[in-house]
Each structure stands twice: as C-alpha cells, then as structure tokens.
Design an enzyme around this catalytic site. Structure first.
Site, PDB file in Angstrom:
ATOM      1  N   LYS A 187       0.939  -1.297   0.077  1.00 51.73           N
ATOM      2  CA  LYS A 187       0.043   0.180   0.100  1.00 51.73           C
ATOM      3  C   LYS A 187       0.901   1.311   0.189  1.00 51.73           C
ATOM      4  O   LYS A 187       2.135   1.391  -0.094  1.00 51.73           O
ATOM      5  CB  LYS A 187      -1.011   0.014   1.360  1.00 51.73           C
ATOM      6  CG  LYS A 187      -1.504  -1.343   1.441  1.00 51.73           C
ATOM      7  CD  LYS A 187      -2.344  -1.838   0.203  1.00 51.73           C
ATOM      8  CE  LYS A 187      -2.533  -3.608   0.000  1.00 51.73           C
ATOM      9  NZ  LYS A 187      -3.741  -3.915   0.765  1.00 51.73           N
TER      10      LYS A 187
HETATM   11  C1  LIG Z   1      -4.246  -5.134   1.129  1.00 50.07           C
HETATM   12  C2  LIG Z   1      -5.668  -5.262   1.440  1.00 50.07           C
HETATM   13  C3  LIG Z   1      -6.214  -5.709   2.464  1.00 50.07           C
HETATM   14  C4  LIG Z   1      -5.602  -6.440   3.810  1.00 50.07           C
HETATM   15  O1  LIG Z   1      -4.539  -5.576   4.241  1.00 50.07           O
HETATM   16  P1  LIG Z   1      -3.719  -6.144   5.470  1.00 50.07           P
HETATM   17  O2  LIG Z   1      -3.189  -5.000   6.024  1.00 50.07           O
HETATM   18  O3  LIG Z   1      -2.570  -6.734   4.514  1.00 50.07           O
HETATM   19  O4  LIG Z   1      -4.201  -7.044   6.361  1.00 50.07           O
HETATM   20  C5  LIG Z   1      -7.631  -5.851   2.843  1.00 50.07           C
HETATM   21  N1  LIG Z   1      -8.479  -5.187   1.594  1.00 50.07           N
HETATM   22  C6  LIG Z   1      -7.939  -4.815   0.723  1.00 50.07           C
HETATM   23  C7  LIG Z   1      -8.908  -3.868  -0.220  1.00 50.07           C
HETATM   24  C8  LIG Z   1      -6.754  -4.790   0.411  1.00 50.07           C
HETATM   25  O5  LIG Z   1      -6.081  -4.205  -0.802  1.00 50.07           O
END
Ligand SMILES: *Cc1c(COP(=O)(O)O)cnc(C)c1O
Length: 386
Positions: A187
C-alpha cells in the site's frame, strides 16, 4: 555480472529511508517498543489527516476489518455484501464472525461496488456492506449509504488502498461510519504490517480499543504509567490486534510524506495516460467523476481488440525486464470459497476485469526512463498483428 540486460523494473517499491531509521532508533532507545505513546500519536495524526473523529491502530487491515464487523454488531448468521473483486481479506473478514460474505459485482470503469450491484446482492439477512476503494479509486459512497442507511445496514469502507484518495473533496473513508486501512508495504503508506480503524462513532472506537487488547479494562500503557495499577478485568473475549510503537514511529514519518507520495503517483499516472493516449485496445483506470485516486494500483485493461491477451502482455513485459502483475483477484474463484454458499449471482464484470487487467509498475522513485520502457512495450505489443 553485467549481461547488458536492462535493469528490472518492479511493480512497487516502498519508499523508506533515513528518517524512518532514525524514528525507529528513538523508539528502541526509549525502552518502550510495544503499543504506547507513538501509537497514540500516530492515531491522532492519522485521524486528523483523514478527517475522522476517531482512529484505532491495529496489526493489519484484516484485523481492522474483523474488529469493525464486531463493533458494528455483525454476528453469526448475518449476511455481509462484499465485492469478489478485491484482495481476499475483504471476503474473509465476515467469516471470522460467522457471517456469510455475499459477493456483489463491480462497476466496469472503477472496479468498485455501486448502489445497483449492492442492491442486487441484498438479502433479508444483510447486516453490513463492505465497500472497497479498489486500487485507490474512491467508491461512490453516497448512493450506497442512501440505499443502506434506511434499511439499518452498516456500510464499512475497506480503505486499505485508499490513503490519499479523495471523495467529494474529502479523504476517502471519512463518509463511512467506520473504515479500515492497511499499512502493508504493497500500500502507499507502510509500517511493515499494520492497520487502522477510523470511525465517527466514539462508542465503536472505545470498544475496538479494548477488543484489540484482549478486551482488558486497563491498557498496558496505563498499567505501566502507575506504580500500583488497578486490577484489570476482561469483560468479553478480545484479541491481540495491537500495533507496536516501532511500527507507529515509521507510520508517523510515512504519514508526513503522504501528500508528496500521492502527488508523485498522480504525476506518474498522468505520464502513463499521455504516453498511452493513442494506444488502441487498452484502457487505463482513471479518476471517477466524484473524486481522485492515489493510484495505489494503476491498472490497465486489455480489451478484446488488443492483438494479444493479458497473459501475452505480461510475457512481453517480463521479456523487457518489467515486472507487472495480474490485476485484482476474484475471491469467488478461489478454492477457499468454491464450496461455500456466497449468493449465487453471476459476476460478469468481476470475471472480465480479473481476467483482463494488469497492474503497471508505479512507485515514488520511478524514473521517466523506466516509465517510457513500460509504455514502449504496451505500444509495441499493440502494433503487432499475428
Ligand atoms: C491489502 C488489502 C487488505 C489487507 O490488508 P492487510 O493490512 O495486509 O491485512 C484488505 N483489503 C484490501 C482491499 C486490500 O487491498
């Protein structure tokens, strides 16, 4: 060994440096590395940046989604409408509380749920909807809330990809009763692993704060602050979903440069758009009418008229040293969901986008040269006639 091959271009690179290292060193020297003052500071800074009344840090977005469902009162036997077109954690979260994820289709332009696709997936048991700002593209939240609010259905925003995106002039997530964020390195703002809940409901925030820490009545930080701490009590069954002060210290530095990172990503996305303006047979995701994307995932749809398919384009890019990725997944096609009842609706747009999209390399340090190398492959492959 120098083979003369051009350097590999990755799809994503976190932007971490000396400031993060210094912030970490400070936490280590302080002797307090678990959830403490830095987490509180990060929560405060994040809430301010996202225009949210409350922020509660967690160990990930997945755990944030779990807590969001618990505090929103979603229980076993409830249905939760989710997009299949998302990272699998969106669909998994409802199963943690014994609820059933019911898959809804998405809009062909944005890859996000719409009021129409949500309406088609509602059941008498629907207690919540999890909308996603997919790849950073803001979901059109208002019509979905206009549909759900009168029915008492809670709208949870999975803003995992959304830090720095805007909806109707405000940060995404601000318009939902409760939102969940991710700080995974894939992210835009990273703490290694980490997540956050933002909410307008003080009572939900308070319960989430307790639940993330074993539902303890006295937090570890509070106990540490007093020589004779009050006896703690565990009013319900909680979890250990805490963020550490080490992570929060990195998050504070990253939060400080979020605007700069998003500006650069939007600039690079703009360059991609101009370079591919005349390319026929491909479509690049862009800003919707109601907001701006941080382009966490800049995806390209390979249309039927393009001379090669998505897999062919991935091979062509790989041969040029470019590591692109298949686009967003479709959770309903995964073995984990194959034998589950998740609502029987057809998901034609989800399946088409999952089959025909790629995520292009985009990272803060990307050079114009690197970007030109990527677009040259897309343009060249588009000219090829078998
Ligand atoms: C990456 C992601 C998650 C999970 O995030 P984590 O912090 O790795 O648990 C959940 N929803 C979406 C849409 C994502 O892109």
């Amino acid at each position: 060994m120098n083979t003369g091959a051009p350097a590999r271009i990755n799809v994503m690179k976190p932007w971490l440096g000396a400031e993060e290292a210094a912030a970490l060193a400070e936490v280590i020297e302080s002797g307090w590395v678990a959830q403490g003052p830095r987490v509180a500071e990060f929560e405060h800074g994040f809430a301010t940046a996202m225009q949210a009344p409350e922020a509660v840090a967690t160990s990930s977005c997945t755990t944030a989604l779990h807590l969001a469902l618990v505090v929103a009162g979603v229980v076993a036997g409830d249905d939760v409408v989710v997009p299949s077109f998302s990272f699998i954690a969106t669909a998994n979260a409802p199963t943690y509380v014994g609820a059933r994820p019911v898959f809804a289709d998405v809009d062909a332009e944005t890859g996000d749920l719409t009021a129409e696709t949500v309406a088609a997936a509602l059941t008498p048991e629907t207690a919540a909807v999890i909308v996603v700002d997919q790849g950073g593209v803001p979901v059109d939240l208002a019509p979905i809330r206009a549909l759900c609010d009168p029915l008492g259905i809670v709208v949870i925003e999975d803003a995992a990809c959304g830090a720095g995106s805007t909806y109707r002039g405000r940060p995404v997530g601000a318009g939902a009763e409760i939102s969940a964020w991710s700080f995974h390195p894939r992210k835009i703002l990273t703490t290694g692993e980490g997540g956050m809940i933002t909410t307008s409901r003080a009572d939900w925030a308070e319960r989430a704060r307790r639940l993330r820490e074993h539902a303890m009545s006295v937090s570890a930080a509070e106990r540490h602050a007093s020589l004779v701490s009050p006896p703690e009590e565990y009013g319900e069954i909680g979890f250990n979903y805490r963020m550490t002060d080490l992570q929060a210290a990195v998050g504070l530095v990253q939060l400080g440069r979020l605007a700069e990172v998003v500006e650069r990503r939007r600039e690079l996305a703009g360059r991609y758009r101009s370079a591919l303006a005349d390319a026929s047979g491909v479509r690049l995701v862009g800003d919707p009418a109601w907001g701006t994307s941080n382009f966490q995932s800049l995806w390209l749809e390979v249309l039927p008229e393009y001379p090669i398919d998505r897999e062919g384009l991935l091979v062509a890019l790989a041969e040029a040293g470019v590591s692109a990725r298949r686009g967003i997944m479709a959770a309903h096609r995964q073995p984990a969901y194959a034998d589950r009842d998740t609502g029987a609706a057809a998901l034609p747009v989800t399946e088409r986008l999952a089959d025909a999209t790629i995520v292009l390399p985009l990272f803060h340090q990307m050079t114009d040269d690197e970007l030109d190398r990527v677009t040259a492959v897309v343009l060249e492959a588009g000219r090829f006639r078998p």
